[in-house]
Design a protein around this motif. Structure first.
Motif, PDB file in Angstrom:
ATOM      1  N   GLU A   1       0.617  -1.070  -0.082  1.00  0.00           N
ATOM      2  CA  GLU A   1       0.007   0.013   0.038  1.00  0.00           C
ATOM      3  C   GLU A   1       0.735   1.341  -0.014  1.00  0.00           C
ATOM      4  O   GLU A   1       2.104   1.040   0.534  1.00  0.00           O
ATOM      5  CB  GLU A   1      -0.857   0.042   1.236  1.00  0.00           C
ATOM      6  CG  GLU A   1      -1.877  -0.936   0.989  1.00  0.00           C
ATOM      7  CD  GLU A   1      -2.891  -1.083   2.355  1.00  0.00           C
ATOM      8  OE1 GLU A   1      -2.627  -0.406   3.250  1.00  0.00           O
ATOM      9  OE2 GLU A   1      -3.999  -1.983   2.381  1.00  0.00           O
ATOM     10  N   SER A   2       0.262   2.290  -0.341  1.00  0.00           N
ATOM     11  CA  SER A   2       0.973   3.644  -0.399  1.00  0.00           C
ATOM     12  C   SER A   2       1.297   3.915   1.032  1.00  0.00           C
ATOM     13  O   SER A   2       0.735   3.689   1.844  1.00  0.00           O
ATOM     14  CB  SER A   2       0.083   4.692  -1.028  1.00  0.00           C
ATOM     15  OG  SER A   2       0.446   5.767  -0.975  1.00  0.00           O
ATOM     16  N   GLY A   3       2.660   4.225   1.184  1.00  0.00           N
ATOM     17  CA  GLY A   3       3.145   4.718   2.468  1.00  0.00           C
ATOM     18  C   GLY A   3       3.689   3.341   3.206  1.00  0.00           C
ATOM     19  O   GLY A   3       4.126   3.488   4.352  1.00  0.00           O
TER      20      GLY A   3
ATOM     21  N   GLY B   1       6.192   1.797   2.667  1.00  0.00           N
ATOM     22  CA  GLY B   1       7.883   2.171   2.688  1.00  0.00           C
ATOM     23  C   GLY B   1       8.564   1.254   1.469  1.00  0.00           C
ATOM     24  O   GLY B   1       9.608   1.078   1.698  1.00  0.00           O
ATOM     25  N   LYS B   2       7.923   1.162   0.479  1.00  0.00           N
ATOM     26  CA  LYS B   2       8.453   0.591  -0.764  1.00  0.00           C
ATOM     27  C   LYS B   2       9.653   1.540  -1.321  1.00  0.00           C
ATOM     28  O   LYS B   2      10.770   1.061  -1.437  1.00  0.00           O
ATOM     29  CB  LYS B   2       7.714   0.314  -1.874  1.00  0.00           C
ATOM     30  CG  LYS B   2       6.185  -0.523  -1.606  1.00  0.00           C
ATOM     31  CD  LYS B   2       5.494  -0.490  -2.676  1.00  0.00           C
ATOM     32  CE  LYS B   2       4.687   0.696  -3.018  1.00  0.00           C
ATOM     33  NZ  LYS B   2       3.950   1.467  -1.983  1.00  0.00           N
ATOM     34  N   SER B   3       9.592   2.746  -1.365  1.00  0.00           N
ATOM     35  CA  SER B   3      10.362   3.788  -1.739  1.00  0.00           C
ATOM     36  C   SER B   3      11.621   3.891  -0.800  1.00  0.00           C
ATOM     37  O   SER B   3      12.858   3.692  -1.163  1.00  0.00           O
ATOM     38  CB  SER B   3       9.901   5.212  -2.076  1.00  0.00           C
ATOM     39  OG  SER B   3       9.033   5.000  -3.130  1.00  0.00           O
ATOM     40  N   THR B   4      11.363   3.706   0.672  1.00  0.00           N
ATOM     41  CA  THR B   4      12.174   3.721   1.635  1.00  0.00           C
ATOM     42  C   THR B   4      13.149   2.356   1.265  1.00  0.00           C
ATOM     43  O   THR B   4      14.345   2.673   1.406  1.00  0.00           O
ATOM     44  CB  THR B   4      11.743   3.719   2.754  1.00  0.00           C
ATOM     45  OG1 THR B   4      10.666   4.923   3.045  1.00  0.00           O
ATOM     46  CG2 THR B   4      12.656   3.728   4.208  1.00  0.00           C
ATOM     47  N   LEU B   5      12.567   1.290   1.154  1.00  0.00           N
ATOM     48  CA  LEU B   5      13.546   0.054   1.008  1.00  0.00           C
ATOM     49  C   LEU B   5      14.578   0.489  -0.249  1.00  0.00           C
ATOM     50  O   LEU B   5      15.564   0.044  -0.268  1.00  0.00           O
ATOM     51  CB  LEU B   5      12.580  -1.116   0.918  1.00  0.00           C
ATOM     52  CG  LEU B   5      13.350  -2.359   0.557  1.00  0.00           C
ATOM     53  CD1 LEU B   5      14.415  -2.556   1.687  1.00  0.00           C
ATOM     54  CD2 LEU B   5      12.468  -3.639   0.467  1.00  0.00           C
TER      55      LEU B   5
ATOM     56  N   THR C   1       6.089  -1.319  -7.781  1.00  0.00           N
ATOM     57  CA  THR C   1       4.927  -1.067  -8.649  1.00  0.00           C
ATOM     58  C   THR C   1       3.824  -1.400  -7.861  1.00  0.00           C
ATOM     59  O   THR C   1       3.677  -1.985  -6.883  1.00  0.00           O
ATOM     60  CB  THR C   1       5.024  -1.927 -10.032  1.00  0.00           C
ATOM     61  OG1 THR C   1       3.994  -1.590 -10.687  1.00  0.00           O
ATOM     62  CG2 THR C   1       5.173  -3.432  -9.495  1.00  0.00           C
ATOM     63  N   HIS C   2       2.545  -0.509  -8.306  1.00  0.00           N
ATOM     64  CA  HIS C   2       1.471  -0.771  -7.689  1.00  0.00           C
ATOM     65  C   HIS C   2       0.528  -1.679  -8.650  1.00  0.00           C
ATOM     66  O   HIS C   2      -0.571  -1.904  -8.280  1.00  0.00           O
ATOM     67  CB  HIS C   2       0.726   0.585  -7.574  1.00  0.00           C
ATOM     68  CG  HIS C   2       1.076   1.614  -6.452  1.00  0.00           C
ATOM     69  ND1 HIS C   2       0.650   1.264  -5.262  1.00  0.00           N
ATOM     70  CD2 HIS C   2       1.897   2.659  -6.372  1.00  0.00           C
ATOM     71  CE1 HIS C   2       1.227   2.145  -4.519  1.00  0.00           C
ATOM     72  NE2 HIS C   2       1.964   2.820  -5.135  1.00  0.00           N
ATOM     73  N   SER C   3       1.228  -1.879  -9.845  1.00  0.00           N
ATOM     74  CA  SER C   3       0.154  -2.599 -10.798  1.00  0.00           C
ATOM     75  C   SER C   3       0.329  -4.064 -10.859  1.00  0.00           C
ATOM     76  O   SER C   3       1.613  -4.502 -11.011  1.00  0.00           O
ATOM     77  CB  SER C   3       0.688  -1.943 -12.191  1.00  0.00           C
ATOM     78  OG  SER C   3       0.239  -3.117 -13.258  1.00  0.00           O
TER      79      SER C   3
HETATM   80  N1  LIG Z   1      12.192  11.914   4.660  1.00  0.00           N
HETATM   81  C1  LIG Z   1      11.029  11.330   5.308  1.00  0.00           C
HETATM   82  N2  LIG Z   1      10.902  11.893   6.586  1.00  0.00           N
HETATM   83  C2  LIG Z   1       9.606  11.599   7.396  1.00  0.00           C
HETATM   84  N3  LIG Z   1       8.952  10.582   6.943  1.00  0.00           N
HETATM   85  C3  LIG Z   1       8.951   9.933   5.622  1.00  0.00           C
HETATM   86  C4  LIG Z   1      10.168  10.307   4.743  1.00  0.00           C
HETATM   87  N4  LIG Z   1      10.151   9.630   3.842  1.00  0.00           N
HETATM   88  C5  LIG Z   1       8.973   8.926   3.901  1.00  0.00           C
HETATM   89  N5  LIG Z   1       8.559   9.225   5.045  1.00  0.00           N
HETATM   90  C6  LIG Z   1       7.201   8.448   5.370  1.00  0.00           C
HETATM   91  O1  LIG Z   1       7.375   7.224   5.462  1.00  0.00           O
HETATM   92  C7  LIG Z   1       6.426   6.233   5.049  1.00  0.00           C
HETATM   93  C8  LIG Z   1       6.831   5.286   3.826  1.00  0.00           C
HETATM   94  O2  LIG Z   1       7.038   6.202   2.599  1.00  0.00           O
HETATM   95  P1  LIG Z   1       7.622   5.518   1.462  1.00  0.00           P
HETATM   96  O3  LIG Z   1       7.661   6.648   0.427  1.00  0.00           O
HETATM   97  O4  LIG Z   1       8.660   4.645   1.526  1.00  0.00           O
HETATM   98  O5  LIG Z   1       6.169   4.548   0.979  1.00  0.00           O
HETATM   99  P2  LIG Z   1       5.647   3.980  -0.374  1.00  0.00           P
HETATM  100  O6  LIG Z   1       5.284   2.796  -0.032  1.00  0.00           O
HETATM  101  O7  LIG Z   1       6.826   4.188  -1.255  1.00  0.00           O
HETATM  102  O8  LIG Z   1       4.576   5.063  -0.709  1.00  0.00           O
HETATM  103  P3  LIG Z   1       3.935   5.240  -2.311  1.00  0.00           P
HETATM  104  O9  LIG Z   1       3.386   3.963  -2.635  1.00  0.00           O
HETATM  105  O10 LIG Z   1       2.592   6.438  -1.831  1.00  0.00           O
HETATM  106  O11 LIG Z   1       4.998   5.867  -3.099  1.00  0.00           O
HETATM  107  C9  LIG Z   1       5.465   7.052   4.762  1.00  0.00           C
HETATM  108  O12 LIG Z   1       4.581   7.192   6.077  1.00  0.00           O
HETATM  109  C10 LIG Z   1       5.942   8.496   4.433  1.00  0.00           C
HETATM  110  O13 LIG Z   1       4.996   9.734   4.898  1.00  0.00           O
END
Ligand SMILES: Nc1ncnc2c1ncn2[C@@H]1O[C@H](COP(=O)(O)OP(=O)(O)OP(=O)(O)O)[C@@H](O)[C@H]1O
Length: 222
Positions: free
Chosen positions: A39-41, A43-47, A196-198
């Motif tokens: 799901e959005s948020g 942590g995918k981009s974080t990883l 990906t979300h798709s």
């Molecule tokens: N630099 C930051 N400082 C504080 N919180 C952050 C930061 N970067 C991301 N977050 C939070 O960490 C969580 C994970 O973010 P991330 O961008 O990794 O999610 P995602 O799964 O890639 O989301 P999406 O599918 O919407 O792109 C979210 O709650 C986001 O708000």
């Protein structure tokens, strides 16, 4: 081979630490491909950013080949990004002041792996022959993403990291770009980790995982 072991990552927020990754384990074999969903948020981009060496994990280990990311200096991480990974984002991130030709060669030149024959092959396979003298703003979204793929692959990185690479393209263009990418990777040792979300896109890759509650779970086929 990419190995992520027990990785934790929190962000500092005004409300206190926000735990995002809470013990992530992942293995990606050479030449394989993995769709990272969730799901959005979640942590995918974080990883992806941690694997790219764009940010540092709080704890846990990330290694690929002879590289161990945890404990690396900023200088070593920059070297990792330059030589070991290709990055493709949803918003193409091409260099606006450089022609298509120079964008394609940019990373390969930077890491000393420019190979004119391989670049010519990429240009031909990606259908960019007539666009080499143009600048990014003179290209469609699908064309820009083909250049971004070519740039990422020109240095033959062991690992290609893609964050929603087809997310801003229409369905037909998305299918076309994905098909080209998979054909270029077929038989190569480059591994692909793609956010990906798709479900459609994820179904084309060899494996799928879902990030949930800070950890990875096997994706259940829809
Ligand atoms: N630099 C930051 N400082 C504080 N919180 C952050 C930061 N970067 C991301 N977050 C939070 O960490 C969580 C994970 O973010 P991330 O961008 O990794 O999610 P995602 O799964 O890639 O989301 P999406 O599918 O919407 O792109 C979210 O709650 C986001 O708000």
């Amino acid at each position: 081979m990419l190995e992520v072991r027990n990785v934790f990552k929190s962000y500092a927020t005004p409300q206190g630490p926000l735990p995002v990754l809470q013990g992530v384990d992942l293995t990606l074999l050479p030449g394989s491909s993995l769709a990272l969903m969730g799901e959005s948020g979640s942590g995918k981009s974080t990883l992806l950013h941690l694997v790219a060496g764009l940010d540092i994990a709080d704890r846990g280990s990330i290694r690929s080949g002879s590289y161990q990311l945890d404990g690396m200096s900023e200088h070593q991480l920059a070297h990792w990004r330059r030589t070991e990974i290709g990055l493709v984002f949803q918003q193409f991130n091409l260099i606006s002041s450089l022609s298509v030709d120079d964008n394609l060669a940019f990373q390969a030149r930077l890491c000393g792996r420019f190979d004119a024959g391989w670049q010519a092959h990429l240009v031909q396979r990606l259908g960019l022959s007539d666009l080499l003298r143009r600048y990014p703003e003179q290209l469609s979204g699908g064309q820009q993403q083909r250049v971004a793929l070519g740039r990422a692959l020109a240095s033959r990185p062991p690992l290609l990291l893609a964050d929603e690479p087809t997310g801003s393209l229409d369905e037909g263009t998305s299918d076309e770009v994905l098909q080209l990418l998979l054909e270029l990777l077929d038989g190569s040792p480059t591994s692909l980790l793609m956010v990906t979300h798709s479900q459609r896109v994820a179904a084309r890759l060899a494996h799928r995982v879902v990030l949930q509650g800070g950890r990875l779970a096997q994706a259940v086929q829809a």
